[in-house]
Design an enzyme around this catalytic site. Sequence first.
Site, PDB file in Angstrom:
ATOM      1  N   SER A 230      -1.473 -10.749   5.925  1.00  0.00           N
ATOM      2  CA  SER A 230      -0.206 -10.584   5.219  1.00  0.00           C
ATOM      3  C   SER A 230      -0.436  -9.858   3.905  1.00  0.00           C
ATOM      4  O   SER A 230      -1.501  -9.980   3.304  1.00  0.00           O
ATOM      5  CB  SER A 230       0.422 -11.953   4.932  1.00  0.00           C
ATOM      6  OG  SER A 230      -0.296 -12.624   3.908  1.00  0.00           O
ATOM      7  N   ASP A 231       0.565  -9.090   3.481  1.00  0.00           N
ATOM      8  CA  ASP A 231       0.550  -8.659   2.091  1.00  0.00           C
ATOM      9  C   ASP A 231       0.604  -9.932   1.254  1.00  0.00           C
ATOM     10  O   ASP A 231       1.029 -10.987   1.721  1.00  0.00           O
ATOM     11  CB  ASP A 231       1.750  -7.759   1.786  1.00  0.00           C
ATOM     12  CG  ASP A 231       1.511  -6.876   0.573  1.00  0.00           C
ATOM     13  OD1 ASP A 231       0.615  -7.209  -0.238  1.00  0.00           O
ATOM     14  OD2 ASP A 231       2.220  -5.869   0.420  1.00  0.00           O
ATOM     15  N   TRP A 232       0.162  -9.860   0.016  1.00  0.00           N
ATOM     16  CA  TRP A 232      -0.004 -11.054  -0.806  1.00  0.00           C
ATOM     17  C   TRP A 232       1.350 -11.728  -1.051  1.00  0.00           C
ATOM     18  O   TRP A 232       2.167 -11.246  -1.826  1.00  0.00           O
ATOM     19  CB  TRP A 232      -0.686 -10.678  -2.107  1.00  0.00           C
ATOM     20  CG  TRP A 232      -2.187 -10.812  -2.080  1.00  0.00           C
ATOM     21  CD1 TRP A 232      -2.959 -11.446  -3.018  1.00  0.00           C
ATOM     22  CD2 TRP A 232      -3.110 -10.320  -1.093  1.00  0.00           C
ATOM     23  NE1 TRP A 232      -4.292 -11.395  -2.655  1.00  0.00           N
ATOM     24  CE2 TRP A 232      -4.414 -10.714  -1.486  1.00  0.00           C
ATOM     25  CE3 TRP A 232      -2.976  -9.617   0.101  1.00  0.00           C
ATOM     26  CZ2 TRP A 232      -5.557 -10.418  -0.748  1.00  0.00           C
ATOM     27  CZ3 TRP A 232      -4.117  -9.318   0.844  1.00  0.00           C
ATOM     28  CH2 TRP A 232      -5.377  -9.711   0.420  1.00  0.00           C
TER      29      TRP A 232
END
Length: 745
Positions: A230-232
């Site tokens: 995932s993106d952060w």
Amino acid sequence: MNDKIEKLIKEMTLEEKASLCSGGGFWNTKAIERLGIPQIIMTDGPNGVRYSENAFDSPNGFKSKPATCFPTASALASSWDVDLVYEVGRAIGEECRSMGIHILLAPGVNMKRTPLCGRNFEYYSEDPFLAGEMGAAFVDGVQSMGVGTSLKHFACNNEEYQRMSISSEVDERTLREIYLTAFEKVVKKSKPWTVMCSYNKINGTYASENKKLLTDILKNEWGFEGIVISDWGATNDRIKGLEAGLDLEMPGPSPMNDQKIVEAVKSGKLDEEKLNETVRRYLNVLFKALENDTRLDYDKEKHHELARRAAEESMVLLKNEGRLLPLNGRIKSIAVIGSAAKEPIYQGGGSAQVTPTKIDIPFDEIQKLSQGIDVIYAEGYKGFDIDENLIVDAVEKAEKSDVAVIFAGLVRGMESEGYDRRDMRLPQNQVELIKRVAAVQKNTILVLAAGSPVELDFIDNIPAILLSHLAGQASGSAVARVLFGKVSPCGKLAETYPVRLEDNPSYLNYPGEDGKVIYGERIYIGYRYYDKKHIKPRFPFGYGLSYTSFEYSNLRFSKDMMVDDDKLTVSFDIRNTGDIAAKEIAELYIKPLSSKVSRPEKELKGFKKVFLNPGESKTVSIEIEKRDLSYFDTSYGEFVAESGEYEILIGSSSQDIRLKGIIKYQNNKVYRKHLTADSPLKDWLEDEKGRALLMSVLPPQMKERLSNANSEAMWFIGSIPLRKMVMMSRGALTDDIIDRLVKQI
């Protein structure tokens, strides 16, 4: 290795398996000491390593370790040089190894849908072919050092506005042809270790839990074998995400979501084998990382020189009236104007911001190369406010000099992750300065630093413009060398520069409303739109001047006809007709001469960069294949190349076409539409089996009217759905007959 992984999975507890589905910290995954499983370290970024052991280790926020700040992606793409991008990637991989980094969170291959996107400088192009080639070269370079990459942001993350909640509403054909193509090319060609899903939704479903995107397309169709991270902070529903194909949640730790995974398996909501598959993929990446887990040193000066060469190759000469550039011995004095001459604009903000190992100051570098020329400095502007005293001082110095070189651009804070630009304009104090200086100095050169297009309504009064982009820590020396002709500019625009923001195809559909942004321009972004609408941009895609000139000739093909999955080689000659050694970028576009669907006037499908000495000629060869002729047909769910003629266009830009030729393509595959009761009669009649079935039940008078495909009756009746014939045939056809036809087809 597979046996080792399977043995570890069998030895793990359910809780241990779940723990590997989220990070152990801001930059690292979890370790399981009991089983000898270490952590993986990952970090930003696309134009240099941005890493700190602690995510926020100073009172002022994030502070990363020094690393080479290379030109941003928007700059590198303008080099059109895959070998150079590979070198940059390899160098960044070396620096990762020096810091113990296993995975670099780059590159970004999202399309430049709007000039206002705050992260445009992190992305390569408005064109998926060019972005894919650049991204693949970068991944190959980094991973050649045994460091993994994370291809991002998957997918349709084309604005920062409401990026964590906005839904990108995009039709299937546009998604496949424009917004997924670069990802597909990089995944298939270079096999990145990880792919990072984006924050946004796609057609109402979060990217982090979009099964069609993460599993059906990425893993099953494209054969991606790595892990999806995932993106952060992009995770929404962790169980839905895991089921959809989201393998690793970052950052961590995330004990609540880990526990949800455990509970879902115990309750039977989540199949444990799905969890095992996620762990299996993760361990495969982990062991790849451990194969090259030794620290390496790197030569900082050597990397700085590479950064300078990359900057030189990327800079685009937009205008050069009267051959004002390069500067030479006839110049006795230069006024260097603008605070950016001493405080260079060389990178954007956010997760791509690097702490450079050193910085070349443009004014200092110009002085080094001035060779007895009198060089003076005027600040011209500071911040955003108009300072009349600074402008007057700059105008006076410009008027007294032979040449004025103005350094301007999108200053710090204007281009960054997290927010978009409000408009396409330069700061007003810079515009005022440029206009006032140009009014008194006819030999004014503008050096423009920007990661995305800006409006240039003052351009008529500026004889020379050099676009330096955001060119990294060595941009100062690179600009000086280009200005003084130590190297000829050879970059070309990787995106269209519109005259004004309103000309951009996304203008009426940006930034969106009610939580949605409609991709109403469909496949017509960038030059595809300007070509189709016959709108003249400020500077077209692929445009860039040189200090010399080039002649194209002798277009030829390895064959005149492509059949099915054949490949064809296009060759032509380029000659340097000037007196300066330089590089030229030749661009190959393909135009279908007929199609049953709306298609762009032309699309980029190949390019080559060649170095030529004065008078030298070289043959350039570019291979094309079936996919280069194709569009995505939603009826069949695949890319389709239609039989027919295609024009091959060879140009120095998208609007400077030098050579043309026609090839033929024969596709022997038979495509059949999926026919239903709602399909129009015309579709049934165009299908061999459908026509036979339909004609067998139509009354004689109607058969006769539909027998001629070009008849007036066909134009009218052909658009009627089959289901409507129950009413239109006055009882000759019934619902039962229609149902029988559909079953038979």
